[in-house]
Design an enzyme around this catalytic site. Structure first.
Site, PDB file in Angstrom:
ATOM      1  N   LEU A   1       0.800  -1.238   0.000  1.00 14.70           N
ATOM      2  CA  LEU A   1       0.000   0.000   0.000  1.00 14.70           C
ATOM      3  C   LEU A   1       0.827   1.280   0.000  1.00 14.70           C
ATOM      4  O   LEU A   1       0.484   2.252   0.678  1.00 14.70           O
ATOM      5  CB  LEU A   1      -0.956   0.020   1.205  1.00 14.70           C
ATOM      6  CG  LEU A   1      -1.999  -1.101   1.250  1.00 14.70           C
ATOM      7  CD1 LEU A   1      -2.797  -1.015   2.544  1.00 14.70           C
ATOM      8  CD2 LEU A   1      -2.948  -1.024   0.055  1.00 14.70           C
TER       9      LEU A   1
ATOM     10  N   CYS B   1      -6.063  -6.640   1.913  1.00 10.35           N
ATOM     11  CA  CYS B   1      -4.667  -6.536   1.474  1.00 10.35           C
ATOM     12  C   CYS B   1      -3.802  -7.463   2.309  1.00 10.35           C
ATOM     13  O   CYS B   1      -3.725  -7.315   3.527  1.00 10.35           O
ATOM     14  CB  CYS B   1      -4.149  -5.106   1.594  1.00 10.35           C
ATOM     15  SG  CYS B   1      -2.437  -5.011   1.041  1.00 10.35           S
TER      16      CYS B   1
ATOM     17  N   ASN C   1      -9.226 -10.262  -4.126  1.00  9.97           N
ATOM     18  CA  ASN C   1      -7.907  -9.674  -3.947  1.00  9.97           C
ATOM     19  C   ASN C   1      -6.888 -10.810  -4.115  1.00  9.97           C
ATOM     20  O   ASN C   1      -7.254 -11.922  -4.493  1.00  9.97           O
ATOM     21  CB  ASN C   1      -7.826  -9.021  -2.555  1.00  9.97           C
ATOM     22  CG  ASN C   1      -6.814  -7.883  -2.540  1.00  9.97           C
ATOM     23  OD1 ASN C   1      -5.729  -8.002  -3.129  1.00  9.97           O
ATOM     24  ND2 ASN C   1      -7.149  -6.790  -1.893  1.00  9.97           N
TER      25      ASN C   1
ATOM     26  N   THR D   1      -3.426  -7.648 -13.195  1.00  6.79           N
ATOM     27  CA  THR D   1      -2.054  -7.944 -13.596  1.00  6.79           C
ATOM     28  C   THR D   1      -1.855  -7.972 -15.113  1.00  6.79           C
ATOM     29  O   THR D   1      -0.794  -7.612 -15.600  1.00  6.79           O
ATOM     30  CB  THR D   1      -1.651  -9.302 -12.978  1.00  6.79           C
ATOM     31  OG1 THR D   1      -1.836  -9.197 -11.554  1.00  6.79           O
ATOM     32  CG2 THR D   1      -0.221  -9.658 -13.273  1.00  6.79           C
TER      33      THR D   1
HETATM   34  C1  FMN Z   1       1.216  -4.856  -7.944  1.00  5.57           C
HETATM   35  C2  FMN Z   1      -0.167  -5.010  -7.388  1.00  5.57           C
HETATM   36  C3  FMN Z   1      -0.669  -4.056  -6.502  1.00  5.57           C
HETATM   37  C4  FMN Z   1      -1.949  -4.179  -5.963  1.00  5.57           C
HETATM   38  N1  FMN Z   1      -2.426  -3.207  -5.117  1.00  5.57           N
HETATM   39  C5  FMN Z   1      -3.700  -3.303  -4.641  1.00  5.57           C
HETATM   40  C6  FMN Z   1      -4.245  -2.287  -3.807  1.00  5.57           C
HETATM   41  O1  FMN Z   1      -3.602  -1.275  -3.513  1.00  5.57           O
HETATM   42  N2  FMN Z   1      -5.518  -2.440  -3.343  1.00  5.57           N
HETATM   43  C7  FMN Z   1      -6.273  -3.536  -3.665  1.00  5.57           C
HETATM   44  O2  FMN Z   1      -7.417  -3.637  -3.226  1.00  5.57           O
HETATM   45  N3  FMN Z   1      -5.795  -4.504  -4.474  1.00  5.57           N
HETATM   46  C8  FMN Z   1      -4.529  -4.410  -4.956  1.00  5.57           C
HETATM   47  N4  FMN Z   1      -4.040  -5.411  -5.789  1.00  5.57           N
HETATM   48  C9  FMN Z   1      -4.890  -6.564  -6.119  1.00  5.57           C
HETATM   49  C10 FMN Z   1      -5.573  -6.384  -7.472  1.00  5.57           C
HETATM   50  O3  FMN Z   1      -6.375  -5.242  -7.488  1.00  5.57           O
HETATM   51  C11 FMN Z   1      -6.408  -7.623  -7.813  1.00  5.57           C
HETATM   52  O4  FMN Z   1      -7.379  -7.814  -6.815  1.00  5.57           O
HETATM   53  C12 FMN Z   1      -5.587  -8.904  -7.910  1.00  5.57           C
HETATM   54  O5  FMN Z   1      -4.337  -8.638  -8.481  1.00  5.57           O
HETATM   55  C13 FMN Z   1      -6.284 -10.007  -8.702  1.00  5.57           C
HETATM   56  O6  FMN Z   1      -6.575  -9.620 -10.033  1.00  5.57           O
HETATM   57  P1  FMN Z   1      -5.575  -9.906 -11.292  1.00  5.57           P
HETATM   58  O7  FMN Z   1      -5.206 -11.365 -11.221  1.00  5.57           O
HETATM   59  O8  FMN Z   1      -6.360  -9.530 -12.489  1.00  5.57           O
HETATM   60  O9  FMN Z   1      -4.399  -9.041 -11.065  1.00  5.57           O
HETATM   61  C14 FMN Z   1      -2.756  -5.290  -6.328  1.00  5.57           C
HETATM   62  C15 FMN Z   1      -2.262  -6.239  -7.232  1.00  5.57           C
HETATM   63  C16 FMN Z   1      -0.991  -6.119  -7.777  1.00  5.57           C
HETATM   64  C17 FMN Z   1      -0.491  -7.147  -8.746  1.00  5.57           C
END
Ligand code: FMN
Ligand code: FAD
Ligand code: FES
Lengths: 258, 305
Positions: B73, B130, B192, B266
């Site tokens: 964060l 998170c 998440n 991602t």
């Molecule tokens: C580098 C990175 C930073 C992230 N930061 C946050 C965040 O600040 N708050 C949050 O709720 N989710 C955060 N996530 C989670 C993503 O929003 C998402 O829920 C998770 O990556 C699954 O989706 P995806 O497989 O399409 O990435 C983060 C993910 C990544 C990879």
């Protein structure tokens, strides 16, 4: 600077060594402006072990042939897959990314460009750029052995070249930091890229003599465009993205214990 | 041309494709590659009341078909967001939704209250999931009582659209979804990241500075899809599905499993234009199979009883 996602065509893949290759890429359109120190994010082949793009420095831009050069050191599946490309293949790139080396003021005449290992890659582009801007750069390149020194003939076109090898097979024996030009000469600016212990030794040398020094970092990256905050380096401004605020940093911005 | 509009409570989205928090910066990072105004919405970086430096480097490890992150964060705090970032993003022609994070009930409430004053932010996504912060974060999201407590407190001060982002690191995600629905959440987003780990065998050291981190990318998709389906059967509020979406087919799967809208995370790193391709693909899919509106697809799974 505007960034692009482009499919560039491989014009040449030259094997320089068992573990190094030089990939030349071109486009039907004129390549966008790019500056020394900047990098590209290469889409590999989207296989399970090479999911993320791979950051690679811009080695050289040949304006005459509209070619972008990448010097690749094969260390794992990603760099190996990039090195397997054949002429005619298309490679998807994000470019140009990151900041660039600072071009010196005109009264500063003596520039030393130090590269170690694959860190010599951005030094070629920077040397060419300095030469084009009317300077005469000095290069100091280090490697384990003579066969690990790449592109020496091209470096020689742009300035004076010195080398070190650990086994003494080319240039002075030892590491770049032990080379005699560092004790026999003075420089206005130093630019460097290579393994971190090497860059730290050079940063210490430069800081001790009050020489302005820029280093190019290779932190691991995911996005390469400032969106994920994975690539941070600790700086005097706190955690800073290497992919957007770097990869080039002045050593006085870093918090290295030197 | 199918109707791609969907609703999250009273919030109308021009299409169901949005981008996930922490993977899309504040939008401008992608503006060179695509027209970000075509998106249904953009979930901006996790925002906390205080400035946070995040976890030490290294914060990322690549995994088969995905990655682990331990960013923790990192952000400059709610006041900085309001003064410096909001003026830059408020006139985008898409919904900008702030991902609100905290370390205590009070810090969630304070942050939500501050953001509620911003006219052009129609919704917040409460991040109770998170895995990368020691205090708060996922601690609230892994129990029904913890999740309910935060949502109850934030609901009192936040009257716009409240989306609650759920953690997959639980035994029964549907139970948590029910608890936050009961407390007045307008929508849930899931998932998440999944708690994971990676080790460098040459050095015998963990790759991440925090040892464990959050797994994301195509490798988590089947798990996320299953959780969307389970949650769909348990709650009435709209679901925003995410986790590993990398093309329009994945998006259709999430919608069929019960999602009203989706987020791409991602995969933006691999193809910064992927969300536009998904919007176009959804439209073609609807046309091909004779759906006039994408909303007809939500939960429209063909199951023989
Ligand atoms: C580098 C990175 C930073 C992230 N930061 C946050 C965040 O600040 N708050 C949050 O709720 N989710 C955060 N996530 C989670 C993503 O929003 C998402 O829920 C998770 O990556 C699954 O989706 P995806 O497989 O399409 O990435 C983060 C993910 C990544 C990879
Ligand atoms: C800005 C920048 C510029 C770069 N320029 C070049 C270049 O011009 N030419 C070139 O060949 N390479 C360059 N690199 C390094 C290159 O990106 C990595 O070697 C590549 O990503 C490794 O991928 P792989 O799949 O081959 O290896 P992997 O299988 O990913 O890794 C193999 C091993 O190397 C380690 N490793 C991988 N990447 C890094 C890293 N960045 N730092 C430290 N250890 C690492 C891994 O932990 C692993 O042990 C650059 C990196 C950055 C950030
Ligand atoms: S690699 Fe994503 S912010 Fe630098």
């Amino acid at each position: 600077m505007k960034k692009y996602m482009l499919d560039l065509k491989v014009t040449e893949n030259r094997n320089l060594h068992a573990s190094y290759c030089l990939l030349k890429l071109t486009s039907d359109k004129t390549l966008p402006d790019m500056f020394p120190g900047q990098f590209v994010q290469v889409l590999v082949n989207n296989m399970p072990t090479t999911f993320l793009r791979r950051p690679i420095s811009i080695n050289y831009i040949d304006k005459n042939t509209n070619e972008l050069w990448l010097l690749i050191k094969k260390i794992g599946d990603g760099t190996q897959a990039i090195a397997n490309h054949q002429p005619g293949d298309y490679v998807n790139l994000l470019l140009p990314l990151g900041n660039s080396f600072t071009l010196p003021a005109t009264q500063e005449k003596k520039h030393l460009l130090i590269g170690g290992g694959v860190g010599t890659a951005p030094m070629l582009f920077m040397g060419a750029y300095l030469r084009e801007s009317g300077f005469e750069p000095t290069f100091l390149l280090g490697a384990r052995s003579k066969k690990d020194l790449m592109q020496l003939d091209v470096f020689q076109r742009f300035g004076t070249l010195y080398t070190t090898t650990e086994d003494g097979s080319h240039g002075e024996t030892g590491f770049v930091i032990n080379h005699s030009i560092l004790t026999n000469n003075t420089f206005d600016r130093i630019y460097t890229c290579g393994p971190k212990p090497m860059m730290m030794a050079i940063a210490k040398y430069a800081a001790g003599r009050g020489i302005s020094c820029e280093v190019s970092l290779e932190n691991t990256m995911a996005c390469g465009i400032g969106a994920c905050l994975c690539c941070v380096e600790n700086t005097t401004n706190g955690h800073t993205c290497v992919c957007t605020e770097g990869p080039v940093f002045n050593i006085n911005k870093l918090t290295w214990q030197i | 041309m199918a109707n791609l509009k969907v609703n999250i409570g009273s919030l109308e989205l021009k299409n169901p494709v949005m981008t996930a928090s922490g993977t899309f910066g504040y939008g401008s990072e992608y503006a060179d590659f695509m027209d970000i105004n075509r998106l249904g919405g953009i979930f901006v970086k996790g925002t906390t009341i205080e400035h946070r430096e995040g976890n030490p480097y290294p914060r990322m490890a690549e995994t088969p078909s995905g990655m682990l992150n331990a960013v923790g964060l990192q952000n400059k705090g709610a006041n900085y967001f309001i003064e410096k970032i909001y003026p830059e993003i408020k006139d985008y022609n898409t919904h900008m939704i702030v991902n609100v994070s905290g370390s205590s009930i009070e810090s969630y409430v304070e942050c939500a209250e501050k953001i509620s004053g911003l006219e052009k932010i129609p919704a917040i996504e409460l991040n109770i999931s998170c895995p990368n912060v020691k205090k708060g974060g996922m601690a609230f999201g892994v129990s029904c009582s913890g999740a309910a407590e935060v949502v109850r407190a934030v609901r009192k001060v936040y009257s716009k659209i409240l989306i609650v982002k759920l953690s997959p690191n639980v035994t029964d995600i549907a139970e948590i979804a029910k608890a936050v629905e009961y407390e007045g959440a307008d929508s849930v987003s899931l998932i998440n990241t999944l708690l994971g780990m990676a080790i460098n065998v040459e050095t015998r050291k963990p790759i991440l500075s925090t040892i464990t981190g959050g797994l994301s990318g195509p490798c988590v998709k089947p798990v996320a899809l299953r959780m969307v389906w389970q949650t769909y059967k348990a709650v009435k509020i709209p679901i925003i599905g995410l986790g590993g979406i990398s093309n329009w087919k994945d998006a259709v799967e999430f919608i069929l499993a019960g999602a009203t809208a989706i987020q791409v995370g991602t995969y933006n790193f691999i193809d910064p234009t992927v969300s536009i391709k998904i919007i176009n693909g959804l439209n073609e899919y609807c046309d091909k199979f004779g759906f006039k509106s994408v909303s007809e697809l939500t939960g429209n799974l063909a199951i023989t009883k």
